[in-house]
Design a protein around this motif. Structure first.
Motif, PDB file in Angstrom:
ATOM      1  N   ASN A  25      -6.169  11.073  -3.667  1.00  0.00           N
ATOM      2  CA  ASN A  25      -6.351  11.514  -2.283  1.00  0.00           C
ATOM      3  C   ASN A  25      -5.681  10.562  -1.289  1.00  0.00           C
ATOM      4  N   PHE A  26      -5.046   9.485  -1.768  1.00  0.00           N
ATOM      5  CA  PHE A  26      -4.249   8.602  -0.918  1.00  0.00           C
ATOM      6  C   PHE A  26      -2.777   8.757  -1.307  1.00  0.00           C
ATOM      7  N   ARG A  27      -1.920   8.168  -0.504  1.00  0.00           N
ATOM      8  CA  ARG A  27      -0.489   8.131  -0.830  1.00  0.00           C
ATOM      9  C   ARG A  27       0.035   6.741  -0.491  1.00  0.00           C
ATOM     10  N   CYS A  28      -0.460   5.723  -1.188  1.00  0.00           N
ATOM     11  CA  CYS A  28      -0.059   4.343  -0.875  1.00  0.00           C
ATOM     12  C   CYS A  28       1.454   4.200  -1.014  1.00  0.00           C
ATOM     13  N   VAL A  29       2.069   3.543  -0.043  1.00  0.00           N
ATOM     14  CA  VAL A  29       3.535   3.488  -0.012  1.00  0.00           C
ATOM     15  C   VAL A  29       4.119   2.797  -1.240  1.00  0.00           C
ATOM     16  N   TYR A  30       3.347   1.847  -1.823  1.00  0.00           N
ATOM     17  CA  TYR A  30       3.853   1.106  -2.988  1.00  0.00           C
ATOM     18  C   TYR A  30       3.595   1.851  -4.293  1.00  0.00           C
ATOM     19  N   CYS A  31       3.030   3.054  -4.192  1.00  0.00           N
ATOM     20  CA  CYS A  31       2.645   3.778  -5.404  1.00  0.00           C
ATOM     21  C   CYS A  31       3.298   5.167  -5.474  1.00  0.00           C
ATOM     22  N   MET A  32       3.024   6.012  -4.471  1.00  0.00           N
ATOM     23  CA  MET A  32       3.546   7.384  -4.573  1.00  0.00           C
ATOM     24  C   MET A  32       3.929   7.980  -3.219  1.00  0.00           C
ATOM     25  N   PRO A  33       4.845   8.949  -3.226  1.00  0.00           N
ATOM     26  CA  PRO A  33       5.258   9.584  -1.976  1.00  0.00           C
ATOM     27  C   PRO A  33       4.270  10.671  -1.548  1.00  0.00           C
ATOM     28  N   THR A  98     -10.882   1.940  -8.387  1.00  0.00           N
ATOM     29  CA  THR A  98     -10.919   3.081  -7.467  1.00  0.00           C
ATOM     30  C   THR A  98     -10.411   2.673  -6.092  1.00  0.00           C
ATOM     31  N   ASN A  99      -9.979   3.669  -5.318  1.00  0.00           N
ATOM     32  CA  ASN A  99      -9.623   3.356  -3.928  1.00  0.00           C
ATOM     33  C   ASN A  99     -10.868   3.291  -3.045  1.00  0.00           C
ATOM     34  N   GLY A 100     -12.022   3.553  -3.608  1.00  0.00           N
ATOM     35  CA  GLY A 100     -13.281   3.249  -2.934  1.00  0.00           C
ATOM     36  C   GLY A 100     -13.946   4.400  -2.224  1.00  0.00           C
TER      37      GLY A 100
HETATM   38 FE1  SF4 Z   1      -3.739   6.495  -5.110  1.00  0.00          FE
HETATM   39 FE2  SF4 Z   1      -4.404   4.150  -6.152  1.00  0.00          FE
HETATM   40 FE3  SF4 Z   1      -1.807   4.945  -6.052  1.00  0.00          FE
HETATM   41 FE4  SF4 Z   1      -3.047   4.311  -3.788  1.00  0.00          FE
HETATM   42  S1  SF4 Z   1      -2.639   2.931  -5.508  1.00  0.00           S
HETATM   43  S2  SF4 Z   1      -1.783   6.141  -4.130  1.00  0.00           S
HETATM   44  S3  SF4 Z   1      -5.111   4.977  -4.172  1.00  0.00           S
HETATM   45  S4  SF4 Z   1      -3.412   5.858  -7.240  1.00  0.00           S
END
Ligand code: SF4
Ligand code: SAM
Length: 331
Positions: A25-33, A98-100
């Motif tokens: 449910n997030f889109r962290c810039v260092y992880c996914m678009p 988890t992202n919390g």
């Molecule tokens: Fe989701 Fe975790 Fe990736 Fe952030 S780091 S986009 S919270 S999987």
């Protein structure tokens, strides 16, 4: 029982990370678009399949399992999965990353299911920066999730932060302060080339040494030796000299710890990986679904571990970034 998961460098693997979904449910810039493509539901392991494979891993000597994702708490019924994993003979330690946000509703049920250790990712305490980093305006909900986890009795609660230059480098000391005040164990993770957007580079990367220096200048630190129970800890830990709290730095890029690695990974589509940066993987789910006996699957796992390379090559000229980004591997 001793672990059967020994590689050619005599590293014994007792630690398994299981990704239970690639969705988030997030889109962290260092992880996914923002427009990330996710797996089809039928590609993802069912809870029965996860428990079945976890039993095989436990028989091979795995003792610790971390449930992760994607965001594990977007999947329904995680407390039930935790409870089933906790009952597997040989598994001594189950934890969750988890992202919390899902902790607001689920912390109690997770605790009742037997979970005691969680890691919550939190990169910034500033709402605007949080929105820039995660592309979601929900900082207050993550903080609420953390409070709820504490109220339920989780211990330790670790907070994971990935500092990025130009995003959150000015918040390193604020995060340390926040962790000290709340008795959270803060872990800074160096930004690794596992982002789907290919933004990783020296300009955004902050080395662990710089992070320690910034904190030490305000809250003097002393190193904690990585021996005994900490021998395989990926974090290099430091104690605050003025209280019992500690911080850890996971310096995978600037100070790789591959020679002490005891980890292996299972992706949510049932592929076995012996390293975050592996370029090959073993399809355990395909064999499980085809009705392979447990012994055959166990042999595949043992063989893959034997073939594990000495370490990642992030700093080498011939480094090849894996096709999967962090959320599709399981962080
Ligand atoms: Fe989701 Fe975790 Fe990736 Fe952030 S780091 S986009 S919270 S999987
Ligand atoms: N969604 C959960 C979360 O964010 O905690 C669990 C999965 S997430 C992939 C696990 C961890 O990987 C998080 O702490 C996240 O900050 C970290 N992570 C993701 N991409 C990363 C990257 N490129 N480099 C370093 N850490 C990364």
């Amino acid at each position: 029982m001793e672990s059967c998961l020994i590689d050619n460098f005599n590293r014994v693997h007792t630690n398994l990370r299981i990704s239970i979904t690639d969705q988030c449910n997030f889109r962290c810039v260092y992880c996914m678009p923002e427009d990330m493509e996710f797996m089809e539901d039928e590609e993802v392991m069912t809870f029965d399949e996860i428990v079945h494979l976890a039993r095989i891993f436990a028989d091979l000597g795995v003792r610790k399992v971390r449930v992760t994702g994607g965001e594990p708490l977007v999947r329904r019924g995680v407390p039930e999965l935790i409870s089933r994993l906790s009952q597997i003979e040989g598994l001594k330690d189950i934890s969750l990353t988890t992202n919390g946000i899902g902790l607001i509703k689920q912390a109690g049920a997770l605790y009742d299911a037997g979970l005691r250790r969680i890691n919550v990712s939190l990169d910034t305490l500033n709402e605007a920066k949080f929105e820039r980093m995660t592309r979601r305006k929900v900082l207050s909900k993550v903080l609420e999730g953390l409070r709820e986890a504490k109220r339920c009795g989780f211990d330790p609660i670790k907070v994971n932060a990935v500092p990025l230059r130009g995003f959150s480098d000015d918040e390193i000391v604020d995060l340390a302060s926040f962790a000290r005040e709340n008795s959270y164990q803060l872990r800074f993770i160096e930004f690794m080339p596992l982002d789907a957007d290919d933004i990783w580079g020296k300009d955004m990367f902050i080395p662990g040494e710089e992070i320690v220096g910034k904190i030490n200048a305000v809250f003097p630190l002393e190193p904690i030796p990585n021996d005994g129970d900490r021998k395989h800890d990926t974090a290099k830990c430091y104690r605050f000299r003025d209280n019992g709290g500690e911080i850890g730095i996971i310096a995978s890029v600037s100070e790789p710890f591959c020679d002490q690695c005891n980890r292996v990974r299972l992706t949510s589509d049932g592929k076995f990986r012996t390293c975050l940066f592996s370029l090959t993987e073993t399809d355990l789910l395909m064999h499980l679904r085809a009705g392979a006996p447990d012994g055959v699957i166990a042999d595949l796992i043992v063989d893959a571990v034997k073939a594990k390379g000495p370490g990642h090559k992030i700093n080498a000229a011939d480094f090849i970034k894996p096709e999967r980004n962090m959320s599709r591997i399981g962080g």
